[in-house]
Design a protein around this motif. Structure first.
Motif, short mmCIF file in Angstrom:
data_model
loop_
_atom_site.label_atom_id
_atom_site.label_comp_id
_atom_site.label_asym_id
_atom_site.label_seq_id
_atom_site.Cartn_x
_atom_site.Cartn_y
_atom_site.Cartn_z
N MET A 1 0.81 -1.21 0.00
CA MET A 1 0.00 0.00 0.00
C MET A 1 0.85 1.27 0.00
O MET A 1 0.41 2.32 -0.48
N MET A 2 2.06 1.18 0.52
CA MET A 2 2.94 2.37 0.53
C MET A 2 3.23 2.86 -0.89
O MET A 2 3.26 4.05 -1.15
N GLN A 3 3.43 1.91 -1.79
CA GLN A 3 3.69 2.30 -3.18
C GLN A 3 2.45 2.96 -3.79
O GLN A 3 2.56 3.90 -4.58
N LYS A 4 1.26 2.47 -3.42
CA LYS A 4 0.02 3.06 -3.92
C LYS A 4 -0.12 4.51 -3.46
O LYS A 4 -0.56 5.38 -4.21
N LYS B 1 -11.09 2.77 1.71
CA LYS B 1 -12.12 3.00 0.69
C LYS B 1 -11.51 3.54 -0.59
O LYS B 1 -11.98 3.25 -1.69
N GLU B 2 -10.45 4.31 -0.44
CA GLU B 2 -9.80 4.90 -1.62
C GLU B 2 -8.85 3.93 -2.30
O GLU B 2 -8.78 3.89 -3.54
N TYR B 3 -8.13 3.13 -1.51
CA TYR B 3 -7.07 2.30 -2.08
C TYR B 3 -7.36 0.81 -2.05
O TYR B 3 -6.60 0.03 -2.63
N GLY B 4 -8.44 0.41 -1.41
CA GLY B 4 -8.70 -1.01 -1.18
C GLY B 4 -8.20 -1.40 0.20
O GLY B 4 -7.34 -0.74 0.79
N THR B 5 -8.76 -2.49 0.75
CA THR B 5 -8.39 -2.94 2.08
C THR B 5 -7.19 -3.88 2.01
O THR B 5 -7.18 -4.84 1.23
N TYR B 6 -6.18 -3.57 2.81
CA TYR B 6 -4.98 -4.40 2.88
C TYR B 6 -4.90 -5.02 4.27
O TYR B 6 -5.25 -4.39 5.27
N MET C 1 2.95 -12.08 5.33
CA MET C 1 1.86 -12.27 4.37
C MET C 1 1.06 -10.99 4.20
O MET C 1 0.70 -10.35 5.20
N SER C 2 0.82 -10.60 2.96
CA SER C 2 0.00 -9.43 2.67
C SER C 2 -1.05 -9.80 1.64
O SER C 2 -0.75 -10.37 0.59
N VAL C 3 -2.32 -9.50 1.97
CA VAL C 3 -3.43 -9.78 1.05
C VAL C 3 -4.27 -8.51 0.94
O VAL C 3 -4.22 -7.63 1.80
N SER C 4 -5.06 -8.42 -0.12
CA SER C 4 -5.86 -7.21 -0.32
C SER C 4 -7.14 -7.52 -1.07
O SER C 4 -7.27 -8.56 -1.72
N THR C 5 -8.09 -6.60 -0.95
CA THR C 5 -9.35 -6.68 -1.69
C THR C 5 -9.87 -5.28 -1.92
O THR C 5 -9.55 -4.34 -1.17
N LYS C 6 -10.67 -5.12 -2.95
CA LYS C 6 -11.26 -3.81 -3.22
C LYS C 6 -12.44 -3.52 -2.30
O LYS C 6 -12.92 -2.40 -2.21
N SER C 7 -12.91 -4.57 -1.60
CA SER C 7 -14.03 -4.40 -0.67
C SER C 7 -13.55 -3.68 0.59
O SER C 7 -12.36 -3.59 0.88
N THR C 8 -14.50 -3.15 1.38
CA THR C 8 -14.18 -2.49 2.64
C THR C 8 -15.13 -2.98 3.73
O THR C 8 -16.10 -3.69 3.45
N GLY C 9 -14.83 -2.60 4.96
CA GLY C 9 -15.71 -2.94 6.07
C GLY C 9 -15.37 -4.27 6.71
O GLY C 9 -14.37 -4.93 6.38
N ASP C 10 -16.23 -4.72 7.64
CA ASP C 10 -15.99 -5.94 8.40
C ASP C 10 -15.92 -7.17 7.52
O ASP C 10 -15.14 -8.10 7.77
N ASP C 11 -16.75 -7.20 6.47
CA ASP C 11 -16.75 -8.36 5.57
C ASP C 11 -15.39 -8.52 4.87
O ASP C 11 -14.91 -9.64 4.68
#
Length: 572
Positions: free
Chosen positions: A360-363, A445-450, A543-553
């Motif tokens: 996310m730092m690069q983003k 919300k802007e960058y995706g959840t990491y 380990m680093s994972v990400s998704t475009k979704s946000t919130g608890d889900d």
């Protein structure tokens, strides 16, 4: 009869000669008689420099921290300094932390430098590591030493070397110094201090460092916002008690509660199992106090005050710990916003992180159109970036292991200024009817959840070191083609300085120093890195994972992915 390996016995016998004191010899004889395993671990190798200098268990032997191993280091370093700075008055600054024997070992180091005609500025009492980095430049020293083992257990101590720029040693210079040290015999150490070469320092450096921390960590927060922020702070029995409460007060934060049962420096760290703010249990007492007082933020630092843990209230009003990547992203985003609002972004600024930290730092860098630089694990590499690119302005940066550096006045991770910065963010967000937690959600919300997770496997002693070496060899020679159901699209071997792209299997050279690190990137955006620790008997999996979704889900989804990866790697 107890069997002792002849090569180890040869090393042991050197320590039983008259040069070594009676206490040391007695300790060795007791190991010979009753603890052959301990004897082997104490002598099977020379204690080596790693990611954060030299760290090890205190005791007698080549593989231990003691006055002889540190004396030999200092003698070799003295010889090297004289070669590098001929016909100059050489000056060295020395600091130490709260650990057992730190003060005594610091005096030994000072004595050896002084015996070699080197001027020494020795702190009169324990001080934070970042203040030592600051002092090296402030006092125009060619070198600096801090006696610390950071967050390691109580039986450890360590020796970190800084150069004239205020940053820690990096290759090839560290290798040159190690070669100089290894060329010496213990009998070459000059322990006979020249007292007039040693000067005690304290208030003058303290005052200047505190002022610089406030200047670099303050960002136009209103007095009302500062007054309204409720802070709980714990030093975890370490050195930060000497500086952070002062800096917060002088910066205008009056509503600070110090965890009194952890305020006294103590090398036994009696109230915690581990004085590491990366571990939630270390902040348990502070979190309980925060709930009682309705505090907005909890800050806890490690023993030498270069790392900090942060806890803030989530959307349900409960205190929640930020991991190192989350804290780094928050602080970096805030700094970038401050620069943008002040019209200071002109393409000559950069932020920095490490190969095992969040992508996310690069983003962030791409979005704010600043340069992003990434180095090996350890803040010495970020300090080297600042040194190597004087034409660029360093805004800030950090690593996943709870370290952060604001600007260029200190060249190591700095929990003093980073603590003030965290409070500035918290105060401003609270004044705007928001919070640090909500601020983090807005960034997601802007960058995706990491989501990142670290697993450390502890492997102690000679046998453990061999197991770690074998694990890395297997992982290197038989790389994964898929991880947790997602195909590997890129594999990096930093030891070979090589990257392989899949499915083409095209190879490319990596422009990064050699290091025993392996990194996988998969189709679903996951990043998995693995490396032996340079400061502890561990092998680490990041380990680093990400998704475009946000919130608890999104968090639940990413945690499931982390669990699946851990199972696949057989480290869950």
């Amino acid at each position: 009869m107890i069997y002792v390996d002849p090569t180890i016995l040869e090393r042991v016998n050197k320590w039983l000669t008259p040069f070594f004191d009676a206490k040391t010899q007695k300790s060795i004889k007791e190991m010979i008689a009753h603890d052959p395993e301990g004897l082997e671990d104490s002598f099977y190798k020379n204690l080596a420099f790693g990611t954060g200098g030299m760290r090890g268990i205190m005791g007698a032997g080549d593989n231990r921290i003691n006055k002889y191993t540190l004396g030999k280091n200092t003698q070799g370093l003295s010889n090297y300094l004289k070669e590098q700075f001929p016909d100059q008055t050489i000056k060295v600054a020395i600091a130490y932390d709260c650990r057992h024997n730190s003060k005594e070992l610091a005096q030994v180091v000072a004595n050896v430098f002084s015996a070699n005609g080197i001027k020494v500025f020795l702190f009169s009492d324990l001080r934070p590591t970042p203040e030592l980095s600051f002092a090296v430049k402030h006092l125009n020293c060619q070198c600096g030493i801090v006696l610390t083992a950071s967050h390691n257990p109580p039986e450890y101590n360590g020796y970190k070397v800084y150069w004239e720029d205020g940053g820690q040693l990096v290759p090839p210079q560290d290798g040159e110094i190690i070669a100089k040290i290894n060329s010496l015999e213990y009998s070459d150490i000059n322990f006979e201090a020249i007292s007039e070469n040693i000067k005690l320092i304290d208030a003058e450096v303290d005052d200047t460092f505190a002022a610089a921390s406030i200047k670099n960590g303050s960002f136009n927060t209103s007095e009302k916002a500062k007054d309204n922020l409720k802070i709980v702070f714990t030093s975890l029995h370490g050195t930060s008690i000497t500086m952070i409460p002062r800096v917060l007060e002088e910066a205008g934060y009056k509503n600070v509660t110090v965890v009194e049962e952890q305020a006294k420096p103590d090398g036994d760290f009696p109230t915690v199992q581990s004085p590491n703010p990366e571990e939630p249990a270390a902040l348990k007492i502070a979190l309980e106090l925060a709930e009682k007082q309705g505090a907005d933020i909890v800050i806890g630092t490690d023993p030498d005050c270069d790392r900090l843990g942060i806890a803030v209230r989530n959307n349900k009003g409960k205190m929640t710990l930020l991991n190192g990547n989350q804290a780094m992203v928050l602080k970096t985003h805030f700094l970038l916003e401050q620069y943008k609002q002040a019209g200071k972004l002109n393409g000559t600024q950069f932020i920095a992180s490490t190969v095992v930290s969040t992508p996310m730092m690069q983003k962030l860098a791409e979005n704010y159109q600043v340069i992003y630089k990434e180095g090996l694990t350890g803040f010495k590499w970020i300090a080297k970036m600042v040194k190597d690119f004087p034409e660029l302005e360093f805004i800030g940066g950090g690593e996943e292991s709870f370290g952060f550096m604001v600007g260029d006045f200190v060249r190591d991770k700095d929990a003093v200024t980073a603590t003030l910065l965290a409070c500035e963010i918290a105060a401003q967000k609270k004044e705007a009817s928001s919070s640090m937690f909500e601020y983090l959600q807005s960034i997601y919300k802007e960058y995706g959840t990491y989501h990142e997770h670290l697993v450390s496997l502890v492997k102690k002693g000679k046998k453990g070191a061999e197991e770690i070496s074998e694990m890395m060899k297997t992982l290197r020679e038989k790389p994964f083609t898929e991880i947790a159901g997602s195909n590997v699209i890129r594999f990096e071997d930093l030891q070979k300085q090589e990257a392989v792209t899949f499915p083409s299997k095209r190879k490319a050279k990596l422009d990064i120093p050699k290091s025993n690190v392996l990194i996988y990137y998969t189709e679903d955006g996951s990043k998995i890195a693995m490396r032996p620790s340079g400061t502890e008997p561990k092998i680490k999996f990041y380990m680093s994972v990400s998704t475009k979704s946000t919130g608890d889900d999104a968090v639940t989804q990413l945690q499931h992915k982390i669990d699946t990866i851990s199972t696949h790697l057989n480290i869950s």
